[in-house]
Design a protein around this motif. Sequence first.
Motif, mmCIF file in Angstrom:
data_model
loop_
_atom_site.group_PDB
_atom_site.id
_atom_site.type_symbol
_atom_site.label_atom_id
_atom_site.label_comp_id
_atom_site.label_asym_id
_atom_site.label_seq_id
_atom_site.Cartn_x
_atom_site.Cartn_y
_atom_site.Cartn_z
ATOM 1 N N GLU A 482 0.820 -1.213 0.000
ATOM 2 C CA GLU A 482 0.000 0.000 0.000
ATOM 3 C C GLU A 482 0.858 1.269 0.000
ATOM 4 O O GLU A 482 0.746 2.111 0.897
ATOM 5 N N PRO A 483 1.715 1.448 -1.000
ATOM 6 C CA PRO A 483 2.604 2.621 -1.012
ATOM 7 C C PRO A 483 1.877 3.933 -1.222
ATOM 8 O O PRO A 483 2.405 4.997 -0.869
ATOM 9 N N ALA A 484 0.665 3.904 -1.810
ATOM 10 C CA ALA A 484 -0.064 5.146 -2.079
ATOM 11 C C ALA A 484 -1.013 5.519 -0.950
ATOM 12 O O ALA A 484 -1.745 6.511 -1.055
ATOM 13 N N ALA A 485 -1.011 4.738 0.142
ATOM 14 C CA ALA A 485 -1.910 5.044 1.259
ATOM 15 C C ALA A 485 -1.599 6.434 1.808
ATOM 16 O O ALA A 485 -0.442 6.774 2.053
ATOM 17 N N GLY A 486 -2.616 7.254 1.971
ATOM 18 C CA GLY A 486 -2.433 8.598 2.505
ATOM 19 C C GLY A 486 -2.065 9.632 1.465
ATOM 20 O O GLY A 486 -1.922 10.812 1.797
ATOM 21 N N MET A 487 -1.902 9.214 0.210
ATOM 22 C CA MET A 487 -1.560 10.161 -0.849
ATOM 23 C C MET A 487 -2.819 10.645 -1.559
ATOM 24 O O MET A 487 -3.793 9.893 -1.705
ATOM 25 N N ASN A 488 -2.802 11.917 -2.025
ATOM 26 C CA ASN A 488 -3.871 12.366 -2.901
ATOM 27 C C ASN A 488 -3.611 11.831 -4.314
ATOM 28 O O ASN A 488 -2.564 11.229 -4.577
ATOM 29 N N GLN A 489 -4.537 12.074 -5.229
ATOM 30 C CA GLN A 489 -4.413 11.472 -6.550
ATOM 31 C C GLN A 489 -3.199 11.999 -7.310
ATOM 32 O O GLN A 489 -2.541 11.245 -8.040
ATOM 33 N N THR A 490 -2.860 13.259 -7.124
ATOM 34 C CA THR A 490 -1.675 13.814 -7.785
ATOM 35 C C THR A 490 -0.406 13.118 -7.298
ATOM 36 O O THR A 490 0.469 12.752 -8.098
ATOM 37 N N GLU A 491 -0.309 12.927 -5.978
ATOM 38 C CA GLU A 491 0.851 12.234 -5.427
ATOM 39 C C GLU A 491 0.887 10.786 -5.890
ATOM 40 O O GLU A 491 1.953 10.243 -6.208
ATOM 41 N N ALA A 492 -0.295 10.142 -5.945
ATOM 42 C CA ALA A 492 -0.364 8.756 -6.400
ATOM 43 C C ALA A 492 0.065 8.638 -7.853
ATOM 44 O O ALA A 492 0.749 7.679 -8.240
ATOM 45 N N ASN A 493 -0.314 9.611 -8.680
ATOM 46 C CA ASN A 493 0.098 9.592 -10.084
ATOM 47 C C ASN A 493 1.621 9.736 -10.203
ATOM 48 O O ASN A 493 2.255 9.098 -11.046
ATOM 49 N N GLY A 494 2.217 10.594 -9.347
ATOM 50 C CA GLY A 494 3.662 10.739 -9.347
ATOM 51 C C GLY A 494 4.351 9.451 -8.929
ATOM 52 O O GLY A 494 5.389 9.069 -9.491
ATOM 53 N N LEU A 495 3.775 8.765 -7.932
ATOM 54 C CA LEU A 495 4.318 7.485 -7.505
ATOM 55 C C LEU A 495 4.229 6.462 -8.628
ATOM 56 O O LEU A 495 5.178 5.691 -8.870
ATOM 57 N N ALA A 496 3.100 6.441 -9.335
ATOM 58 C CA ALA A 496 2.941 5.515 -10.452
ATOM 59 C C ALA A 496 3.988 5.762 -11.530
ATOM 60 O O ALA A 496 4.549 4.818 -12.102
ATOM 61 N N ASP A 497 4.270 7.015 -11.806
ATOM 62 C CA ASP A 497 5.310 7.339 -12.798
ATOM 63 C C ASP A 497 6.672 6.825 -12.345
ATOM 64 O O ASP A 497 7.457 6.308 -13.157
ATOM 65 N N LEU A 498 6.967 6.969 -11.053
ATOM 66 C CA LEU A 498 8.235 6.468 -10.512
ATOM 67 C C LEU A 498 8.319 4.954 -10.693
ATOM 68 O O LEU A 498 9.358 4.430 -11.139
#
Length: 563
Positions: A482-498
């Motif tokens: 669950e690496p995107a837990a607590g992230m907003n959608q913009t942050e989650a999209n940045g994580l997905a790109d990484l």
Amino acid sequence: MEELLAPFRSPDIQVTLGINLLLAWGFYLTVVTGQLSLGHSAFMAIGAYGASILTIKYGLPLSVGLAGGTLAACIAGIVVGLPVLRLSGMYLAIATLALVYIVTLILENWDFAGGRLGISGMQGTSIWLVWTLVFVVGAFLSFFERSRLMLAMRSARENGDAARAIGMNLTAIRVSGFAAGAALCGLGGGLWAHYIIFIDPYQFGLIKSFDIVLFVVMGGMGSFWGPVLGAGVMTILPVWVRVLKDWREVAFGILLIVMMGFRPQGIISPEWIAARRRKRAAKKAGKAPDASVLPVKLRRAADAVDGEVLLEVQMLSKAFGGVRALADVSVQARRGEILGVIGPNGAGKSTFFNCLTGFIPPDSGAALFGKTALHTLPAHAIARCGVRRTFQQGGVFGSFSVRNNVRAGQHATMPVYRSSLLPFLARKEEQEGEARIRGILEEVGLAGKELVTAGSLSYGDQRRLEIARALAGNPELLLLDEPAAGMNQTEANGLADLLRRLRDRGLTIVLIEHNMSMVMSLCDRIYVLDHGEIIAEGAPSDVAKNPAVIEAYLGDEATGPTP
């Protein structure tokens, strides 16, 4: 003023202070790993009797006697530490207290060592010798404070599970600290015996152990300077308050109670130490603005082929009491893909990761990473094979800086003992390691935050830091819980790109995540868990249309975004 300076002119006080510093540092090296031992006076006794027997019974020089007593205490620390350090908290304290009783009882009944009458007639030692050894030990510890081994010892105290997940063998680290602390107490005991020229078993009882603990608790456990200050206060203060005569001990006790009530972290607080370290690191960084940066390094065999099976889980099962958390789970992760593992809360996803990474032993089944059987290995050994993970609840070392979190992640890929004890032999590796830290932080979007305390980061930045620390170990397989837990959608999209960039470089990723938009757009394949069983697997578009998945987990989300 004369009365205040009088203790410093007393040879007895000077020697006592020097020996107390050695004892305090000995306890510090144990407690810094998170282990509370109340038995260090036993190691002092072993060092004192060992040195005295060698010099009195065998007529050996003082230097040989001190070395022998120190070695005997160190060996005793290893022998005792291996079984005892499997305990923690109150149980460890009780076990080490029992050690004091055992050593005292042995010495009382050992006629060769004088029994209850003790040993006397040792050759005296000098203030010069005591303080020469104190300065040598202090100079080494001053350097050692910044070493990778000390960082590992602090990591073991900060978060044991996170330390194991980056390849740290907690048993070896804790026993190393325990043995080193025992050796320093043994050295202090040998010096003490040869200064007072008489010892008996009763000089090394529980009161002495509590004194050693108070040296560190009073001064603070943030750095080796805390024990220095604590030992100084605990040695000099009783002399200063002797004018109170019969009320001296009462006044001293009241002072300790007040101290512990208003400043339980000690005179030198960990926060103050951390601030000083950040300031020093910032000044050092300012002198080298053109520092080199190396890219993220991933482990990958030269003949590795994308699409081949890298991780194969075969019929993995785990039950807790009557509840089956995993029931014959079989999964394949192929090299160079992002594999999703989804399912409702309680489906067994985190248990699946815990079994794969050695935190929980499976009841049956196998997990093969290439030709390595993961299910037979402990957590730190699995991490060293190139398998790194993050945790559902987050696992950063909160009191560390961002840089030191990532530096700790390099533990399994750096010559830790060589760089800590013989740094001139690991200078090139250290320079490369620092350059890779900068490259990793730049990759995950944390560049410029190297000196920020990890616990003060936003939750999203902490999750990225945890990934950065995992990447520092040059992984081949990355398990993200669950690496995107607590992230907003913009942050989650940045994580997905990484994660896409890392996959494109050849990293294989297994992802547990509840953000279905992210999962459906990111993963190459998906497994769905429900009540510990695999109920579906395949491409995201196929899984999203599966009736069993819709009923158990996705519901209306099945009509949501697909690749």
